[in-house]
Design a protein around this motif. Structure first.
Motif, short mmCIF file in Angstrom:
data_model
loop_
_atom_site.label_atom_id
_atom_site.label_comp_id
_atom_site.label_asym_id
_atom_site.label_seq_id
_atom_site.Cartn_x
_atom_site.Cartn_y
_atom_site.Cartn_z
N PHE A 74 10.48 11.19 1.74
CA PHE A 74 10.05 10.00 2.47
C PHE A 74 9.00 8.86 1.50
O PHE A 74 8.01 9.52 1.13
CB PHE A 74 9.18 10.27 3.91
CG PHE A 74 8.79 8.88 4.48
CD1 PHE A 74 9.94 8.17 5.18
CD2 PHE A 74 7.39 8.71 4.56
CE1 PHE A 74 9.40 6.99 6.07
CE2 PHE A 74 7.17 7.52 5.28
CZ PHE A 74 8.13 6.82 6.01
N SER A 92 6.78 6.52 1.13
CA SER A 92 5.89 5.75 2.09
C SER A 92 5.22 4.52 1.67
O SER A 92 4.53 4.63 0.63
CB SER A 92 4.91 6.72 2.92
OG SER A 92 3.98 5.90 3.62
N ALA A 93 5.48 3.31 2.05
CA ALA A 93 4.72 2.27 1.83
C ALA A 93 4.41 1.37 2.93
O ALA A 93 4.94 1.38 3.95
CB ALA A 93 5.71 1.25 1.04
N ASP A 94 3.47 0.49 2.54
CA ASP A 94 3.01 -0.42 4.07
C ASP A 94 2.96 -1.94 3.20
O ASP A 94 2.21 -2.11 2.59
CB ASP A 94 1.78 0.05 4.61
CG ASP A 94 1.71 -0.71 6.06
OD1 ASP A 94 2.51 -1.50 6.43
OD2 ASP A 94 0.64 -0.71 6.67
N SER A 105 8.85 1.32 3.70
CA SER A 105 9.09 2.58 3.50
C SER A 105 10.66 2.90 3.66
O SER A 105 11.52 2.25 4.05
CB SER A 105 8.56 3.54 4.41
OG SER A 105 7.16 3.38 4.57
N PRO A 164 0.52 5.45 -0.54
CA PRO A 164 -0.52 6.34 -0.54
C PRO A 164 0.12 7.53 -1.64
O PRO A 164 -0.88 7.96 -2.20
CB PRO A 164 -0.60 6.87 0.88
CG PRO A 164 0.30 6.25 1.80
CD PRO A 164 1.03 5.22 0.76
N HIS A 168 0.81 -1.20 0.00
CA HIS A 168 -0.19 -0.02 -0.03
C HIS A 168 0.96 1.27 0.06
O HIS A 168 1.79 1.34 1.02
CB HIS A 168 -0.89 -0.24 1.34
CG HIS A 168 -1.46 1.22 1.63
ND1 HIS A 168 -2.56 1.61 0.51
CD2 HIS A 168 -1.46 2.03 2.44
CE1 HIS A 168 -3.10 2.97 1.07
NE2 HIS A 168 -2.33 3.12 2.06
N ASN A 218 8.18 -1.38 7.35
CA ASN A 218 7.05 -1.53 6.59
C ASN A 218 7.42 -1.55 5.19
O ASN A 218 6.54 -1.38 4.32
CB ASN A 218 5.82 -0.64 6.86
CG ASN A 218 6.21 0.87 7.03
OD1 ASN A 218 7.37 1.12 6.50
ND2 ASN A 218 5.32 1.69 7.37
N HIS A 258 12.69 1.23 6.91
CA HIS A 258 11.60 1.32 7.75
C HIS A 258 10.88 -0.39 7.44
O HIS A 258 11.07 -0.93 6.34
CB HIS A 258 10.71 2.10 7.63
CG HIS A 258 11.24 3.56 7.65
ND1 HIS A 258 11.28 4.18 9.02
CD2 HIS A 258 11.54 4.55 6.74
CE1 HIS A 258 11.51 5.43 8.66
NE2 HIS A 258 12.04 5.65 7.61
C1 LIG Z 1 5.67 3.17 7.58
O1 LIG Z 1 6.63 3.33 8.63
C2 LIG Z 1 6.85 4.57 9.17
C3 LIG Z 1 7.84 4.53 10.28
O2 LIG Z 1 7.47 3.72 11.11
C4 LIG Z 1 5.70 5.68 9.18
O3 LIG Z 1 6.22 6.89 9.27
C5 LIG Z 1 4.80 5.61 8.06
O4 LIG Z 1 3.86 6.20 8.01
C6 LIG Z 1 4.29 4.00 7.44
N1 LIG Z 1 3.97 3.96 6.39
C7 LIG Z 1 2.62 3.64 6.17
C8 LIG Z 1 2.04 3.69 4.66
O5 LIG Z 1 1.88 3.14 6.90
#
Ligand SMILES: *[C@@H]1O[C@H](CO)[C@@H](O)[C@H](O)[C@H]1NC(C)=O
Ligand SMILES: *[C@@H]1O[C@H](CO)[C@@H](O)[C@H](O)[C@H]1NC(C)=O
Length: 194
Positions: free
Chosen positions: A49, A51-53, A101, A36, A34, A99, A97
């Protein structure tokens, strides 16, 4: 008995079984990423940054690759809690990170391009997610420098004009004074014969 057997394999049953099997597969071998925001714009020296999950079963291996028109290079690879490996080119600029990211600090113009996150699960299945980053030059400082220079030049021009105006005024005063002096002297000389 035969008719019951025959009825078990009717087409809609087959479809139902297939759908169920596919549904189960989704949970067994699925990797999901995921992300965003996949298109990012930053300026030189800023941080970004990505961002990925990531979710999958088992521990995923994340791998980030940079791609542009001319190059493709590995940035980092890590497995949460197992290892984290950053390519020498990116040493000190990358933060990984759990997740999936990734943070990239102190951007340069050459960092513009595509970033691909490849996630591989325990079974060897993998999935990609792509990001686009555009790094802009900082024009702000140049503009500020220009406006300060223009202001300084403007002030200098105003001072010069004021100086010239004052000189001109002083010169006229001197000329007028001399003229008056001459006139009174002339009057005196003209008056003498009387
Ligand atoms: C992934 O982890 C980072 C650091 O813990 C956090 O800031 C970020 O929001 C996370 N991204 C998602 C998409 O959850
Ligand atoms: C880390 O990177 C180095 C150099 O690219 C490589 O030799 C090494 O095998 C990598 N380690 C892991 C755990 O991937």
């Amino acid at each position: 008995m035969l008719t019951w057997h025959y009825r078990l394999w009717e087409p809609h049953d087959v479809v139902a079984i297939l759908v169920f099997a596919l549904y189960m597969c989704r949970f067994v071998g699925a990797i999901s990423i995921h992300s965003p925001k996949q298109s990012l714009i930053r300026s030189v020296q800023e941080d970004v940054f990505f961002s990925a999950d990531v979710s999958c079963n088992g521990t995923p291996t994340m791998q980030w690759t940079f791609m542009s028109a001319s190059v493709s290079r590995a940035i980092a690879a890590w497995r949460p809690g197992v290892f984290a490996n950053v390519t020498a080119d990116y040493d000190g600029r990358v933060e990984s990170h759990d997740n999936g990211s990734m943070s990239l600090a102190r951007l340069r113009l050459q960092d513009s391009g595509y970033y691909v996150l490849t996630v591989t699960d325990d079974a060897g299945a993998s999935r990609d997610a792509g990001f686009v980053l555009k790094v802009n030059e900082v024009l702000y400082e140049d503009l500020q420098y220009l406006s300060v220079s223009a202001l300084a030049l403007g002030c200098l021009a105003a001072l010069l004009m004021l100086g010239m105006w004052l000189l001109n005024k002083a010169y006229r005063k001197i000329v007028a004074c001399r003229h008056r002096k001459q006139m009174t002297e002339n009057d005196e000389t003209e008056l003498q014969p009387l």
